[in-house]
Design a protein around this motif. Structure first.
Motif, PDB file in Angstrom:
ATOM      1  N   ALA A  81     -37.316  20.401  25.839  1.00  0.00           N
ATOM      2  CA  ALA A  81     -36.790  20.105  27.057  1.00  0.00           C
ATOM      3  C   ALA A  81     -36.563  18.709  27.344  1.00  0.00           C
ATOM      4  N   GLN A  82     -37.493  17.731  26.826  1.00  0.00           N
ATOM      5  CA  GLN A  82     -37.176  16.322  26.878  1.00  0.00           C
ATOM      6  C   GLN A  82     -35.894  16.049  26.298  1.00  0.00           C
ATOM      7  N   LEU A  83     -35.747  16.401  24.924  1.00  0.00           N
ATOM      8  CA  LEU A  83     -34.884  16.000  24.080  1.00  0.00           C
ATOM      9  C   LEU A  83     -33.478  16.522  24.857  1.00  0.00           C
ATOM     10  N   ARG A  84     -33.383  17.743  25.125  1.00  0.00           N
ATOM     11  CA  ARG A  84     -32.421  18.432  25.691  1.00  0.00           C
ATOM     12  C   ARG A  84     -31.832  17.365  26.793  1.00  0.00           C
ATOM     13  N   ASN A  85     -32.753  16.917  27.744  1.00  0.00           N
ATOM     14  CA  ASN A  85     -32.332  16.292  28.832  1.00  0.00           C
ATOM     15  C   ASN A  85     -31.922  14.809  28.399  1.00  0.00           C
ATOM     16  N   GLU A  86     -32.184  14.110  27.350  1.00  0.00           N
ATOM     17  CA  GLU A  86     -31.977  12.737  26.828  1.00  0.00           C
ATOM     18  C   GLU A  86     -30.452  12.812  26.133  1.00  0.00           C
ATOM     19  N   LEU A  87     -30.597  13.882  25.186  1.00  0.00           N
ATOM     20  CA  LEU A  87     -29.550  13.825  24.115  1.00  0.00           C
ATOM     21  C   LEU A  87     -28.445  14.920  24.466  1.00  0.00           C
ATOM     22  N   VAL A  88     -28.465  15.919  25.202  1.00  0.00           N
ATOM     23  CA  VAL A  88     -27.408  16.969  25.268  1.00  0.00           C
ATOM     24  C   VAL A  88     -26.909  17.348  26.601  1.00  0.00           C
ATOM     25  N   GLY A  89     -25.727  17.498  26.862  1.00  0.00           N
ATOM     26  CA  GLY A  89     -25.391  18.098  28.106  1.00  0.00           C
ATOM     27  C   GLY A  89     -24.433  19.367  27.706  1.00  0.00           C
ATOM     28  N   PHE A  90     -24.994  20.342  28.540  1.00  0.00           N
ATOM     29  CA  PHE A  90     -24.337  21.891  28.492  1.00  0.00           C
ATOM     30  C   PHE A  90     -23.281  21.891  29.499  1.00  0.00           C
ATOM     31  N   VAL A  91     -22.155  22.726  28.932  1.00  0.00           N
ATOM     32  CA  VAL A  91     -21.165  23.360  29.748  1.00  0.00           C
ATOM     33  C   VAL A  91     -21.104  24.622  29.444  1.00  0.00           C
ATOM     34  N   PHE A  92     -21.063  25.716  30.363  1.00  0.00           N
ATOM     35  CA  PHE A  92     -21.134  27.082  29.937  1.00  0.00           C
ATOM     36  C   PHE A  92     -19.846  27.710  30.444  1.00  0.00           C
ATOM     37  N   GLN A  93     -19.744  28.737  30.013  1.00  0.00           N
ATOM     38  CA  GLN A  93     -18.318  29.574  30.364  1.00  0.00           C
ATOM     39  C   GLN A  93     -18.513  30.030  31.747  1.00  0.00           C
ATOM     40  N   SER A  94     -19.542  30.404  32.080  1.00  0.00           N
ATOM     41  CA  SER A  94     -19.982  31.117  33.496  1.00  0.00           C
ATOM     42  C   SER A  94     -20.458  30.005  34.516  1.00  0.00           C
ATOM     43  N   PHE A  95     -20.253  28.629  34.056  1.00  0.00           N
ATOM     44  CA  PHE A  95     -20.352  27.538  34.924  1.00  0.00           C
ATOM     45  C   PHE A  95     -21.995  27.254  35.011  1.00  0.00           C
ATOM     46  N   ASN A  96     -22.733  28.436  35.436  1.00  0.00           N
ATOM     47  CA  ASN A  96     -24.052  28.223  35.437  1.00  0.00           C
ATOM     48  C   ASN A  96     -24.438  27.251  36.547  1.00  0.00           C
ATOM     49  N   LEU A  97     -23.963  27.176  37.568  1.00  0.00           N
ATOM     50  CA  LEU A  97     -24.513  26.407  38.787  1.00  0.00           C
ATOM     51  C   LEU A  97     -25.722  26.938  39.344  1.00  0.00           C
ATOM     52  N   ILE A  98     -26.381  26.357  40.010  1.00  0.00           N
ATOM     53  CA  ILE A  98     -27.356  26.934  40.881  1.00  0.00           C
ATOM     54  C   ILE A  98     -26.996  27.181  42.309  1.00  0.00           C
ATOM     55  N   SER A  99     -27.099  28.474  42.610  1.00  0.00           N
ATOM     56  CA  SER A  99     -26.074  28.938  43.492  1.00  0.00           C
ATOM     57  C   SER A  99     -26.727  28.266  45.000  1.00  0.00           C
ATOM     58  N   PHE A 100     -27.824  27.937  45.173  1.00  0.00           N
ATOM     59  CA  PHE A 100     -28.088  27.691  46.467  1.00  0.00           C
ATOM     60  C   PHE A 100     -28.343  26.002  46.563  1.00  0.00           C
ATOM     61  N   LYS A 101     -27.780  25.263  45.659  1.00  0.00           N
ATOM     62  CA  LYS A 101     -27.845  23.922  45.619  1.00  0.00           C
ATOM     63  C   LYS A 101     -26.174  23.698  45.653  1.00  0.00           C
ATOM     64  N   ASN A 102     -25.824  22.340  46.575  1.00  0.00           N
ATOM     65  CA  ASN A 102     -24.504  21.999  46.665  1.00  0.00           C
ATOM     66  C   ASN A 102     -24.208  21.316  45.393  1.00  0.00           C
ATOM     67  N   ALA A 103     -22.915  21.098  45.482  1.00  0.00           N
ATOM     68  CA  ALA A 103     -22.339  20.383  44.247  1.00  0.00           C
ATOM     69  C   ALA A 103     -23.039  19.012  43.929  1.00  0.00           C
ATOM     70  N   LEU A 104     -23.285  18.242  44.835  1.00  0.00           N
ATOM     71  CA  LEU A 104     -24.000  16.992  44.828  1.00  0.00           C
ATOM     72  C   LEU A 104     -25.366  17.215  43.890  1.00  0.00           C
ATOM     73  N   GLU A 105     -26.195  18.182  44.708  1.00  0.00           N
ATOM     74  CA  GLU A 105     -27.626  18.431  44.082  1.00  0.00           C
ATOM     75  C   GLU A 105     -27.496  19.084  42.733  1.00  0.00           C
ATOM     76  N   ASN A 106     -26.642  19.867  42.586  1.00  0.00           N
ATOM     77  CA  ASN A 106     -26.383  20.471  41.072  1.00  0.00           C
ATOM     78  C   ASN A 106     -26.172  19.338  40.065  1.00  0.00           C
ATOM     79  N   VAL A 107     -25.142  18.507  40.351  1.00  0.00           N
ATOM     80  CA  VAL A 107     -24.989  17.228  39.450  1.00  0.00           C
ATOM     81  C   VAL A 107     -26.174  16.636  39.300  1.00  0.00           C
TER      82      VAL A 107
END
Lengths: 422, 241
Positions: free
Chosen positions: B78-104
């Protein structure tokens, strides 16, 4: 550390499922509420009963006479017998285990109709002849004046102490009864004290506040009781169980009055120690029952929380997967879920606790206006118990959260993201 | 940046074992823009998940920015993912109850960045992607393109070395797709390695290197210089169909 995001997350998750959060919280709320109410009610019953007997000497026993049940030494069964002054003198001299001994006469013959007269006022009261030692066994407090003393008994003084109700009935509010005279069953007595009973144990029937007590010797002379004694109370010396003294006295009395040693009926007696133990066991039983039922209800609530957390986790599998993909460690995910569960249980439990205690307090106010006669007093829960209940809540909240949390992190993030929420 | 050697991966369900990756050897240098293509079932998503440390592999070795990624604890991953990798998904996978700013801002939360600082940074990234006015909106109030841009901002905010995108344009119309691709190319120009999985040839054609998978093996690697030829072959394939 106060983590604003953690709490924002928890609140938004709970808000999303308002009804379910509420129903779950209600389970816990109800559990703790019932625990508090039941425990408080049990305690109130205990207080009510115990208040009535607490001041009473716990090492006391009481004796009266009944017809004999077996023929013995030429006497038929069913013989009526009675204690007399020589019994008392003998017991005082020969039974060293006795601490206080107080004979009593019940004024049964003086009890018909309005037996007390003062000017135009009349009243019907219970009349007893007592020794001062009686007040050491069943305490009374003088509100005005004094209690009976040794000199009253020695000189056969015609004085009396009267219960509160007697004073209210026989005197006007502004009058001071002390030094005034009452005509009781034809004989004038000077009032030396107005007294209040400390216990609700009542020997001889009637209301304790409607009692007139006169010196024992005076009673024997004034109303022609000769050397009769109807009843006597004893307490045992420290170190001697009163049950043991009770048995010894019974043996002695049977011998003196030619009663068969195996006659179980003739010497009537009653022993506070045994009653006291019975009460204590009863209230212990009530408290234990309260806890069993209360914990059971609470447990049902906690299982509800755990269940709901499982459903929430299932619904949020994808979200948890995303969070882990962007760097949430498993411990962080567990922390979130556990905090959510603890939050739900503690808030619900605290409300239950507060409402429960509040209701008991209301009840208390209502009961306090109810007077002395109610055997239900001061419903309360101890601070210790409230803290214990809160601890149980926090621990059960953690457990309720931990089970679904473990499940949530056991799913691989990639499976979680793919999970379409079905 | 990324070095794969003889990666094998099987999925076991009950008694059936499905051998998905059959020995993948691959090297991707820092700053490359790579697309992974292949028919469905060829193992492209699995490969991406292994690259993103979302899934583990059975055999072989995988180095990411010098770290051997193998049998690591969930916490370390989880730490390495956080440091090294960014993910972009087909279905966006934003967290639905957080606004754009909070998601970012969320990845920074897991990094332990203070609230004020991460919100400031999140706003910066939203502004870069032209979404400043949408910062307070919830995901369901955004269009697909906007959602994907929010997701890209979220992937960028932790300053990763690699961005992995699983069909980033799969749920978008062609116009928006090109916009998103243009955005990704821009990001790539700043030196971030980009790996996308796609099945759209025109999208793949915008990358500098195309890795074609077939039956769990690398079928061919086409470099940008050969794209003309690739396009020609692609049209020929279409004709035969």
């Amino acid at each position: 550390m106060f983590d604003l995001d953690l709490w924002k997350e928890i609140l938004s998750a709970l808000k999303k499922n308002r009804l379910r959060s509420f129903m779950t919280a209600f389970g816990v709320f109800w559990g703790i509420f019932m625990l508090i109410i039941m425990s408080g009610a049990g305690r109130a019953l205990e207080n009510g009963v115990m208040d009535g007997i607490r001041a009473f000497a716990t090492n006391s026993a009481f004796f009266w006479t009944e017809p004999t049940s077996t023929p013995y030494k030429g006497f038929q069964r069913g013989r009526q017998w009675i204690y007399n002054n020589t019994d008392i003198a003998y017991l005082r001299a020969n039974v060293k285990e006795i601490e206080y001994l107080s004979p009593r006469l019940f004024g049964w013959r003086q009890r018909s109709g309005d037996n007390t007269i003062r000017g135009e006022k009349t009243g019907a009261f219970n009349i007893y002849g007592d020794y001062p030692d009686y007040f050491k066994i069943d305490p009374w407090t003088p509100l005005k004046g004094r209690l009976l003393n040794e000199i009253d008994v020695l000189h056969g003084r015609k004085v009396c102490v009267i219960g509160e109700r007697v004073a209210e009935t026989m005197f006007n509010k502004e009058e001071d009864p002390i030094g005034e005279y009452l005509k009781v069953a034809g004989v004038y007595f000077k009032v030396v004290g107005v007294v209040h009973p400390e216990t609700r144990i009542n020997i001889g029937g009637g209301r304790k506040e409607e009692t007139i007590m006169i010196p024992f010797t005076t009673m024997q002379k004034a109303y022609n009781y000769g050397d009769q004694i109807h009843f006597f109370s004893v307490t045992s010396q420290p170190g001697t169980p009163v049950s043991q003294l009770e048995e010894k006295l019974k043996t002695v009395l049977k011998e003196r009055h030619k009663i068969a040693p195996d006659d179980r009926q003739a010497v009537g007696s009653f022993n506070i120690e045994v009653e006291w133990k019975k009460y204590n066991r009863l209230f212990l039983g009530i408290q234990v029952l309260t806890w069993i039922v209360g914990i059971g209800t609470l447990l049902a609530g906690v299982i509800g929380v755990s269940n709901i957390m499982l459903v929430i986790i299932k619904e949020r599998t994808q979200e948890i997967g995303i969070q882990r993909a962007i760097g949430a460690t498993p411990s962080k995910v567990i922390l979130h879920i556990v905090a959510e569960s603890v939050f739900l249980t503690v808030v619900a439990g605290y409300i239950g606790l507060a409402l429960g205690v509040g209701l008991l307090e209301l009840l208390n106010v209502a009961l306090e206006n109810g007077g002395d006669e109610i055997f239900f007093r001061r419903p309360e829960v101890s601070f210790k118990m409230a803290v214990a209940a809160l601890n149980v809540l926090v621990v059960s909240g953690i457990i309720a959260g931990l089970i679904p949390a473990k499940r949530a992190v056991s799913i691989k993030p990639i499976d979680a993201i793919r999970d379409e929420g079905i | 940046m990324i070095a794969l050697d003889n990666i094998h991966k099987s999925y076991v369900t009950g008694n059936n074992s499905l051998h998905v990756l059959k020995g993948i050897g691959l090297e991707i240098k820092g700053g490359e823009f790579v697309s992974i293509m292949g028919p469905s079932g060829s193992g492209k998503s699995t490969l991406l998940n292994i690259l993103g440390m979302l899934d583990n592999y059975d055999e072989g070795s995988y180095y990411l920015a010098g770290n051997l990624i193998r049998n690591m604890s969930e916490k370390r991953a989880a730490q390495l993912r956080n440091e090294l990798v960014g993910f972009v998904f087909q279905s966006f996978n934003l967290i639905s109850f957080k606004n754009a700013l909070e998601n970012v801002a969320l990845p920074l939360y897991y990094k332990g960045v203070s609230r004020k600082k991460r919100n400031l940074m999140a706003m910066e990234y939203l502004e870069r992607l032209g979404l400043k006015e949408w910062a307070g909106h919830m995901p369901n109030e955004l269009s697909g393109g906007q959602k994907q841009r929010v997701a890209i901002a979220r992937a960028l905010i932790s300053k990763p070395k690699v961005i992995l995108a699983d069909e980033p344009t799969g749920a978008l119309d062609s116009h928006t797709s090109y916009e998103v691709m243009e955005l990704l190319r821009e990001i790539n120009r700043e030196g971030i390695t980009l790996i996308i999985v796609t099945h759209e040839h025109d999208i793949a054609a915008m990358t500098s290197k195309i890795i074609r998978l077939k039956d769990g093996m690398i079928h061919e690697i086409i470099h940008n210089g050969n794209l003309q030829e690739f396009r020609y072959r692609y049209t020929k394939q279409l004709e035969t169909v």
